[in-house]
Scaffold this motif. Structure first.
Motif, PDB file in Angstrom:
ATOM      1  N   LEU A  50      72.806  61.109 -10.309  1.00 38.42           N
ATOM      2  CA  LEU A  50      73.034  59.885  -9.535  1.00 38.42           C
ATOM      3  C   LEU A  50      73.847  58.859 -10.329  1.00 38.42           C
ATOM      4  O   LEU A  50      74.741  58.197  -9.781  1.00 38.42           O
ATOM      5  N   LEU A  51      73.560  58.722 -11.619  1.00 45.03           N
ATOM      6  CA  LEU A  51      74.328  57.801 -12.462  1.00 45.03           C
ATOM      7  C   LEU A  51      75.777  58.271 -12.608  1.00 45.03           C
ATOM      8  O   LEU A  51      76.702  57.450 -12.650  1.00 45.03           O
ATOM      9  N   ASN A  52      75.971  59.584 -12.662  1.00 45.61           N
ATOM     10  CA  ASN A  52      77.315  60.161 -12.737  1.00 45.61           C
ATOM     11  C   ASN A  52      78.075  59.879 -11.439  1.00 45.61           C
ATOM     12  O   ASN A  52      79.235  59.461 -11.465  1.00 45.61           O
ATOM     13  N   GLU A  53      77.418  60.089 -10.301  1.00 44.56           N
ATOM     14  CA  GLU A  53      78.058  59.832  -9.010  1.00 44.56           C
ATOM     15  C   GLU A  53      78.447  58.365  -8.859  1.00 44.56           C
ATOM     16  O   GLU A  53      79.427  58.046  -8.197  1.00 44.56           O
ATOM     17  N   ALA A  54      77.671  57.474  -9.464  1.00 42.64           N
ATOM     18  CA  ALA A  54      77.965  56.039  -9.414  1.00 42.64           C
ATOM     19  C   ALA A  54      79.011  55.623 -10.452  1.00 42.64           C
ATOM     20  O   ALA A  54      79.412  54.460 -10.492  1.00 42.64           O
ATOM     21  N   GLY A  55      79.424  56.557 -11.308  1.00 44.99           N
ATOM     22  CA  GLY A  55      80.428  56.260 -12.318  1.00 44.99           C
ATOM     23  C   GLY A  55      79.889  55.562 -13.556  1.00 44.99           C
ATOM     24  O   GLY A  55      80.658  55.048 -14.362  1.00 44.99           O
ATOM     25  N   LEU A  56      78.575  55.566 -13.738  1.00 40.67           N
ATOM     26  CA  LEU A  56      77.979  54.895 -14.898  1.00 40.67           C
ATOM     27  C   LEU A  56      77.878  55.807 -16.108  1.00 40.67           C
ATOM     28  O   LEU A  56      77.806  55.313 -17.238  1.00 40.67           O
ATOM     29  N   VAL A  57      77.839  57.109 -15.885  1.00 41.95           N
ATOM     30  CA  VAL A  57      77.863  58.077 -16.979  1.00 41.95           C
ATOM     31  C   VAL A  57      78.937  59.115 -16.685  1.00 41.95           C
ATOM     32  O   VAL A  57      79.354  59.297 -15.542  1.00 41.95           O
ATOM     33  N   THR A  58      79.374  59.768 -17.732  1.00 39.57           N
ATOM     34  CA  THR A  58      80.299  60.889 -17.595  1.00 39.57           C
ATOM     35  C   THR A  58      79.581  62.141 -18.066  1.00 39.57           C
ATOM     36  O   THR A  58      78.637  62.064 -18.863  1.00 39.57           O
ATOM     37  N   SER A  59      80.037  63.263 -17.567  1.00 42.17           N
ATOM     38  CA  SER A  59      79.441  64.527 -18.007  1.00 42.17           C
ATOM     39  C   SER A  59      80.549  65.474 -18.446  1.00 42.17           C
ATOM     40  O   SER A  59      81.662  65.430 -17.939  1.00 42.17           O
ATOM     41  N   GLN A  60      80.183  66.289 -19.414  1.00 46.05           N
ATOM     42  CA  GLN A  60      81.119  67.292 -19.910  1.00 46.05           C
ATOM     43  C   GLN A  60      80.349  68.590 -20.086  1.00 46.05           C
ATOM     44  O   GLN A  60      79.271  68.602 -20.691  1.00 46.05           O
ATOM     45  N   ARG A  61      80.896  69.650 -19.560  1.00 43.08           N
ATOM     46  CA  ARG A  61      80.244  70.960 -19.671  1.00 43.08           C
ATOM     47  C   ARG A  61      80.601  71.632 -20.980  1.00 43.08           C
ATOM     48  O   ARG A  61      81.547  71.257 -21.651  1.00 43.08           O
ATOM     49  N   GLY A  62      79.812  72.626 -21.325  1.00 42.07           N
ATOM     50  CA  GLY A  62      80.117  73.420 -22.499  1.00 42.07           C
ATOM     51  C   GLY A  62      79.143  73.188 -23.630  1.00 42.07           C
ATOM     52  O   GLY A  62      78.230  72.358 -23.545  1.00 42.07           O
ATOM     53  N   ALA A  63      79.353  73.941 -24.698  1.00 42.15           N
ATOM     54  CA  ALA A  63      78.453  73.903 -25.851  1.00 42.15           C
ATOM     55  C   ALA A  63      78.388  72.510 -26.483  1.00 42.15           C
ATOM     56  O   ALA A  63      77.354  72.102 -26.982  1.00 42.15           O
ATOM     57  N   MET A  64      79.464  71.777 -26.462  1.00 39.86           N
ATOM     58  CA  MET A  64      79.491  70.431 -27.035  1.00 39.86           C
ATOM     59  C   MET A  64      79.395  69.367 -25.941  1.00 39.86           C
ATOM     60  O   MET A  64      79.632  68.196 -26.191  1.00 39.86           O
ATOM     61  N   GLY A  65      79.037  69.796 -24.748  1.00 37.09           N
ATOM     62  CA  GLY A  65      78.992  68.891 -23.607  1.00 37.09           C
ATOM     63  C   GLY A  65      77.728  68.053 -23.567  1.00 37.09           C
ATOM     64  O   GLY A  65      76.898  68.067 -24.468  1.00 37.09           O
ATOM     65  N   GLY A  66      77.605  67.324 -22.496  1.00 29.72           N
ATOM     66  CA  GLY A  66      76.447  66.475 -22.286  1.00 29.72           C
ATOM     67  C   GLY A  66      76.836  65.255 -21.485  1.00 29.72           C
ATOM     68  O   GLY A  66      77.858  65.243 -20.789  1.00 29.72           O
ATOM     69  N   TYR A  67      76.026  64.226 -21.592  1.00 29.68           N
ATOM     70  CA  TYR A  67      76.233  62.992 -20.843  1.00 29.68           C
ATOM     71  C   TYR A  67      76.462  61.837 -21.802  1.00 29.68           C
ATOM     72  O   TYR A  67      75.884  61.799 -22.882  1.00 29.68           O
ATOM     73  N   ALA A  68      77.285  60.906 -21.364  1.00 30.17           N
ATOM     74  CA  ALA A  68      77.551  59.687 -22.136  1.00 30.17           C
ATOM     75  C   ALA A  68      77.783  58.545 -21.156  1.00 30.17           C
ATOM     76  O   ALA A  68      78.144  58.776 -19.991  1.00 30.17           O
ATOM     77  N   LEU A  69      77.561  57.324 -21.621  1.00 37.04           N
ATOM     78  CA  LEU A  69      77.874  56.175 -20.780  1.00 37.04           C
ATOM     79  C   LEU A  69      79.380  56.132 -20.546  1.00 37.04           C
ATOM     80  O   LEU A  69      80.166  56.429 -21.445  1.00 37.04           O
ATOM     81  N   SER A  70      79.788  55.734 -19.355  1.00 35.26           N
ATOM     82  CA  SER A  70      81.219  55.665 -19.041  1.00 35.26           C
ATOM     83  C   SER A  70      81.840  54.349 -19.483  1.00 35.26           C
ATOM     84  O   SER A  70      83.061  54.224 -19.524  1.00 35.26           O
ATOM     85  N   SER A  71      81.007  53.365 -19.816  1.00 37.32           N
ATOM     86  CA  SER A  71      81.467  52.044 -20.264  1.00 37.32           C
ATOM     87  C   SER A  71      80.573  51.601 -21.411  1.00 37.32           C
ATOM     88  O   SER A  71      79.476  52.128 -21.592  1.00 37.32           O
ATOM     89  N   PRO A  72      81.005  50.604 -22.163  1.00 40.95           N
ATOM     90  CA  PRO A  72      80.143  50.075 -23.222  1.00 40.95           C
ATOM     91  C   PRO A  72      78.839  49.527 -22.638  1.00 40.95           C
ATOM     92  O   PRO A  72      78.791  49.094 -21.474  1.00 40.95           O
ATOM     93  N   ALA A  73      77.792  49.521 -23.443  1.00 45.03           N
ATOM     94  CA  ALA A  73      76.468  49.066 -22.994  1.00 45.03           C
ATOM     95  C   ALA A  73      76.481  47.617 -22.523  1.00 45.03           C
ATOM     96  O   ALA A  73      75.695  47.248 -21.653  1.00 45.03           O
ATOM     97  N   ASN A  74      77.388  46.812 -23.044  1.00 44.90           N
ATOM     98  CA  ASN A  74      77.441  45.411 -22.610  1.00 44.90           C
ATOM     99  C   ASN A  74      78.176  45.228 -21.287  1.00 44.90           C
ATOM    100  O   ASN A  74      78.266  44.124 -20.767  1.00 44.90           O
ATOM    101  N   ALA A  75      78.686  46.323 -20.715  1.00 51.66           N
ATOM    102  CA  ALA A  75      79.395  46.256 -19.437  1.00 51.66           C
ATOM    103  C   ALA A  75      78.595  46.869 -18.284  1.00 51.66           C
ATOM    104  O   ALA A  75      79.043  46.833 -17.139  1.00 51.66           O
ATOM    105  N   ILE A  76      77.439  47.427 -18.582  1.00 53.81           N
ATOM    106  CA  ILE A  76      76.602  48.044 -17.547  1.00 53.81           C
ATOM    107  C   ILE A  76      75.347  47.195 -17.400  1.00 53.81           C
ATOM    108  O   ILE A  76      74.633  46.947 -18.370  1.00 53.81           O
TER     109      ILE A  76
END
Length: 161
Positions: free
Chosen positions: A48-74
């Motif tokens: 849900l956070l990914n669909e809202a554009g608040l996190v990004t996701s990357q597949r693969g062995a080095m993948g995972g989730y990260a915030l899409s913006s700095p913490a002071n912007a969310i």
């Protein structure tokens, strides 16, 4: 009682966990382990956070989730809106109401003002505030002072704990 959903609360915990991380991305399993929130719930929140554009996701062995913006912007409003939709404490708070009492209701404008005040306050609290354990009582008091309202004290806060 006015409260956010449990899923929105979990989304806040997950987002703060991501914001506090020293790594560029985190797996859902790692976040689940650190937050003690069930893996399926973490996965749902991240989707849900990914669909809202608040996190990004990357597949693969080095993948995972990260915030899409700095913490002071969310903001907390961004997070709760991603999970629960727009804040609406009553049927008429946002103006689009199918309430059959709306034409004669003397409270609708007051509810709209209250709804807007809550929304503005949630927009003023960022993930960075949550990560740094900023004194939210002071932040809230600055907001209340701007509205010309009584200050909140720690004693008042403890009444609700």
């Amino acid at each position: 009682m006015l409260k956010i959903s449990r899923l929105a609360d979990y989304a806040g915990v997950v987002a703060v966990n991501l914001a506090s991380s020293n790594t560029s991305s985190r797996s859902a399993a790692d976040i689940s382990s650190q937050t003690h929130i069930a893996y399926p719930t973490v996965s749902k929140v991240l989707k849900l956070l990914n669909e809202a554009g608040l996190v990004t996701s990357q597949r693969g062995a080095m993948g995972g989730y990260a915030l899409s913006s700095p913490a002071n912007a969310i903001t907390l409003a961004d997070i709760t809106n991603a999970i629960d939709g727009d804040l609406n404490i009553t049927a008429c708070s946002l103006g689009d109401s199918s309430c059959h009492h709306q034409a004669a209701c003397s409270l609708k404008n007051n509810w709209r003002v209250i709804n807007k005040a809550i929304h503005l306050l949630m927009r003023s609290v960022t993930l960075q505030h949550m990560c740094e354990h900023v004194d939210l009582i002071s932040l809230g008091n600055n907001f209340m002072a701007a509205l010309g309202q009584q200050q909140v004290t720690k004693e008042v806060v403890h009444e609700y704990e």
